[in-house]
Design a protein around this motif. Structure first.
Motif, mmCIF file in Angstrom:
data_model
loop_
_atom_site.group_PDB
_atom_site.id
_atom_site.type_symbol
_atom_site.label_atom_id
_atom_site.label_comp_id
_atom_site.label_asym_id
_atom_site.label_seq_id
_atom_site.Cartn_x
_atom_site.Cartn_y
_atom_site.Cartn_z
ATOM 1 N N GLY A 195 -11.148 17.372 -15.944
ATOM 2 C CA GLY A 195 -11.104 17.125 -17.378
ATOM 3 C C GLY A 195 -11.325 15.692 -17.795
ATOM 4 N N VAL A 196 -11.951 14.888 -16.957
ATOM 5 C CA VAL A 196 -12.192 13.487 -17.296
ATOM 6 C C VAL A 196 -13.509 13.373 -18.057
ATOM 7 C CG1 VAL A 196 -12.521 11.154 -16.378
ATOM 8 C CG2 VAL A 196 -10.956 12.751 -15.231
ATOM 9 N N PRO A 197 -13.510 12.856 -19.257
ATOM 10 C CA PRO A 197 -14.779 12.678 -19.974
ATOM 11 C C PRO A 197 -15.600 11.550 -19.368
ATOM 12 C CG PRO A 197 -12.962 11.769 -21.254
ATOM 13 C CD PRO A 197 -12.341 12.447 -20.061
ATOM 14 N N LEU A 198 -16.889 11.594 -19.571
ATOM 15 C CA LEU A 198 -17.791 10.619 -18.958
ATOM 16 C C LEU A 198 -17.405 9.191 -19.309
ATOM 17 C CD1 LEU A 198 -20.386 10.277 -17.243
ATOM 18 C CD2 LEU A 198 -21.672 10.280 -19.394
ATOM 19 N N ASP A 199 -17.021 8.945 -20.542
ATOM 20 C CA ASP A 199 -16.747 7.563 -20.943
ATOM 21 C C ASP A 199 -15.440 7.020 -20.362
ATOM 22 O OD1 ASP A 199 -14.917 8.956 -22.485
ATOM 23 O OD2 ASP A 199 -15.581 8.136 -24.397
ATOM 24 N N GLN A 200 -14.654 7.870 -19.702
ATOM 25 C CA GLN A 200 -13.429 7.424 -19.039
ATOM 26 C C GLN A 200 -13.491 7.605 -17.519
ATOM 27 O OE1 GLN A 200 -9.824 8.987 -20.856
ATOM 28 N NE2 GLN A 200 -10.789 9.017 -22.889
ATOM 29 N N ALA A 218 -21.258 14.712 -7.177
ATOM 30 C CA ALA A 218 -19.953 15.356 -7.018
ATOM 31 C C ALA A 218 -19.035 14.859 -8.118
ATOM 32 C CB ALA A 218 -19.349 15.036 -5.652
ATOM 33 N N ALA A 219 -18.337 15.770 -8.752
ATOM 34 C CA ALA A 219 -17.417 15.387 -9.827
ATOM 35 C C ALA A 219 -16.486 16.548 -10.123
ATOM 36 C CB ALA A 219 -18.168 14.991 -11.095
ATOM 37 N N GLY A 220 -15.370 16.234 -10.738
ATOM 38 C CA GLY A 220 -14.413 17.253 -11.109
ATOM 39 C C GLY A 220 -14.897 18.111 -12.258
ATOM 40 N N PRO A 221 -14.235 19.262 -12.448
ATOM 41 C CA PRO A 221 -14.581 20.137 -13.570
ATOM 42 C C PRO A 221 -14.514 19.372 -14.890
ATOM 43 C CG PRO A 221 -13.043 21.221 -12.081
ATOM 44 C CD PRO A 221 -13.127 19.791 -11.632
ATOM 45 N N GLY A 222 -15.488 19.613 -15.738
ATOM 46 C CA GLY A 222 -15.548 18.942 -17.027
ATOM 47 C C GLY A 222 -16.362 17.669 -17.011
ATOM 48 N N LEU A 223 -16.564 17.081 -15.849
ATOM 49 C CA LEU A 223 -17.341 15.851 -15.738
ATOM 50 C C LEU A 223 -18.699 16.089 -15.096
ATOM 51 C CD1 LEU A 223 -17.669 12.748 -15.899
ATOM 52 C CD2 LEU A 223 -16.418 12.610 -13.721
ATOM 53 N N PHE A 224 -18.772 17.015 -14.176
ATOM 54 C CA PHE A 224 -20.001 17.220 -13.418
ATOM 55 C C PHE A 224 -21.203 17.418 -14.339
ATOM 56 C CE2 PHE A 224 -23.129 19.883 -11.256
ATOM 57 C CZ PHE A 224 -23.319 19.192 -10.068
ATOM 58 N N GLY A 237 -16.138 10.728 -10.089
ATOM 59 C CA GLY A 237 -17.431 11.305 -9.771
ATOM 60 C C GLY A 237 -18.220 10.383 -8.860
ATOM 61 N N TYR A 238 -19.292 10.929 -8.326
ATOM 62 C CA TYR A 238 -20.130 10.172 -7.391
ATOM 63 C C TYR A 238 -21.538 10.744 -7.459
ATOM 64 C CZ TYR A 238 -22.289 9.197 -2.835
ATOM 65 O OH TYR A 238 -23.159 8.848 -1.841
ATOM 66 N N TYR A 239 -22.521 9.856 -7.351
ATOM 67 C CA TYR A 239 -23.896 10.311 -7.242
ATOM 68 C C TYR A 239 -24.670 9.347 -6.360
ATOM 69 C CZ TYR A 239 -25.613 6.522 -10.197
ATOM 70 O OH TYR A 239 -25.950 5.284 -10.669
ATOM 71 N N GLU A 240 -25.701 9.853 -5.692
ATOM 72 C CA GLU A 240 -26.569 8.990 -4.915
ATOM 73 C C GLU A 240 -27.872 9.708 -4.613
ATOM 74 O OE1 GLU A 240 -26.566 6.003 -1.034
ATOM 75 O OE2 GLU A 240 -24.701 6.925 -1.732
ATOM 76 N N ARG A 241 -28.951 8.966 -4.700
ATOM 77 C CA ARG A 241 -30.271 9.471 -4.325
ATOM 78 C C ARG A 241 -30.610 8.952 -2.935
ATOM 79 N NH1 ARG A 241 -35.115 11.489 -5.179
ATOM 80 N NH2 ARG A 241 -37.040 10.265 -4.950
ATOM 81 N N GLY A 242 -31.206 9.820 -2.107
ATOM 82 C CA GLY A 242 -31.720 9.372 -0.824
ATOM 83 C C GLY A 242 -30.796 9.580 0.359
ATOM 84 N N LEU A 243 -29.713 10.339 0.185
ATOM 85 C CA LEU A 243 -28.840 10.621 1.321
ATOM 86 C C LEU A 243 -29.534 11.558 2.303
ATOM 87 C CD1 LEU A 243 -25.409 11.288 -0.443
ATOM 88 C CD2 LEU A 243 -26.206 9.164 0.624
ATOM 89 N N ALA A 293 -15.054 17.727 -0.679
ATOM 90 C CA ALA A 293 -14.969 17.577 -2.138
ATOM 91 C C ALA A 293 -14.942 18.924 -2.833
ATOM 92 C CB ALA A 293 -16.144 16.732 -2.642
ATOM 93 N N ALA A 294 -15.807 19.850 -2.381
ATOM 94 C CA ALA A 294 -15.848 21.176 -2.999
ATOM 95 C C ALA A 294 -14.545 21.932 -2.801
ATOM 96 C CB ALA A 294 -17.020 21.978 -2.429
ATOM 97 N N GLU A 295 -13.977 21.832 -1.601
ATOM 98 C CA GLU A 295 -12.719 22.526 -1.336
ATOM 99 C C GLU A 295 -11.552 21.904 -2.095
ATOM 100 O OE1 GLU A 295 -11.937 25.317 0.275
ATOM 101 O OE2 GLU A 295 -14.065 25.720 0.584
ATOM 102 N N ALA A 296 -11.726 20.681 -2.575
ATOM 103 C CA ALA A 296 -10.714 20.048 -3.421
ATOM 104 C C ALA A 296 -10.942 20.345 -4.895
ATOM 105 C CB ALA A 296 -10.718 18.536 -3.195
ATOM 106 N N GLY A 297 -11.896 21.219 -5.202
ATOM 107 C CA GLY A 297 -12.119 21.660 -6.567
ATOM 108 C C GLY A 297 -13.261 20.995 -7.285
ATOM 109 N N ALA A 298 -13.960 20.081 -6.644
ATOM 110 C CA ALA A 298 -15.077 19.405 -7.290
ATOM 111 C C ALA A 298 -16.319 20.287 -7.292
ATOM 112 C CB ALA A 298 -15.380 18.089 -6.576
ATOM 113 N N SER A 299 -17.169 20.056 -8.268
ATOM 114 C CA SER A 299 -18.505 20.626 -8.243
ATOM 115 C C SER A 299 -19.392 19.660 -7.477
ATOM 116 C CB SER A 299 -19.043 20.813 -9.667
ATOM 117 O OG SER A 299 -18.265 21.747 -10.378
#
Length: 290
Positions: free
Chosen positions: A172-177, A268-274, A228-234, A246-252
């Motif tokens: 439930g974390v909004p992007l701006d926070q 990867a991010a929690g519900p509401g942020l992904f 949240g986390y993102y990366e290109r080129g992994l 991360a997925a087993e901890a509830g993240a998308s």
């Protein structure tokens, strides 16, 4: 990628269930982590790969050799895909287990004596990661998960209570926070674009972190240390274990198109942020290189 699909067993085709595979991953990671920690911060570059900044140390190679030997001693028929040695072995007819290994994720951190580096080992059955372990020796932390069984954190080393502390991402974390982690590629043209994307994204979020180890960053999402986390080129070995945790901890966990994480983009991010993070990255054309 969901942390709630399926059970913890991988069936007769693999010759072991996911808990047994996880136990082997943990044991191999512990041995490699002990080897690496004995030399952390006192090593030299052995070679470079995609660019002069994409380095390999002799310890990367020694750790992967150790992990391969440990796994094959226990399961000689399995396939192993490692960052340094490529893929060895042929999957038996009817399916089997493939191990996806990053023996030292965060080599530059390791080289400089920074502590955010990890040993990452995942077990794949029928094209799906079913067990994963990420050991962060210098923080004395072991992250682990089996598909459908949740994600847990324990101290690294023998005698740690199992299964450990259950992990749950922040929801439930909004992007701006949101506190967002990311990383950068090794080629200059890609790094330039990634810097431009970060500069545009930064005013839209709480802050940005660059830790230097994809597997640690994904586990940080699982533990609620990053929103949240993102990366290109992994590469596959960079995210195979961490994405499951991360997925087993509830993240998308996925790419920008509704698919699984990929080399093009891993988010990867929690519900509401992904969704909002993916949308923001899409608006910045984050999968371009120039």
């Amino acid at each position: 990628m969901s942390g709630t699909d399926g059970g913890t067993g991988t069936g007769d085709r693999t010759g072991a269930d996911a808990d047994e595979l996880l136990a082997l991953a943990v044991a191999a990671a512990a041995e490699a982590g002990e080897l690496l920690a004995s030399r952390e911060g006192r090593v030299l570059v052995a070679a470079t790969k995609s660019s002069p900044t994409d380095v390999v140390t002799e310890m990367d190679r020694r750790a992967e050799d150790l992990i391969r030997a440990r796994i094959l001693a226990a399961r000689p028929g399995d396939v192993i895909l490692g960052e340094e040695g490529g893929e060895i072995g042929d999957a038996p007819a009817g399916g089997g287990v493939r191990w996806v290994i990053d023996p030292l994720d965060g080599t530059v951190n390791y080289l400089y004596g920074l502590h955010d580096w990890a040993v990452s080992i995942a077990a794949e059955a029928d094209g799906q990661i079913v067990a994963g372990a990420v050991l962060v020796p210098m923080h004395n932390e072991l992250f682990r998960a089996v598909r459908g069984g949740g994600a847990f954190l324990t101290p690294a080393g023998p005698g740690a209570p199992e299964p450990g502390i259950p992990l749950r991402c922040r929801a439930g974390v909004p992007l701006d926070q949101a506190l967002i982690g990311t990383g950068f590629g090794y080629r200059a043209v890609r790094r330039k674009v990634q810097g431009e994307i970060v500069a545009t994204l930064l005013p839209r979020v709480r802050d940005i972190r660059r830790g230097g180890s994809a597997s640690v960053d994904l586990c940080s999402v699982a533990a609620g240390r990053l929103d949240g986390y993102y990366e290109r080129g992994l590469n596959y070995w960079d995210y195979a274990a961490g994405a499951l945790i991360a997925a087993e901890a509830g993240a998308s966990v996925g790419d920008s198109r509704g698919g699984p994480p990929s080399t093009s983009l891993t988010v990867a991010a929690g519900p509401g942020l992904f969704g909002s993070l993916v949308q923001a990255l899409a608006s910045l054309d984050a999968e371009r290189d120039g």
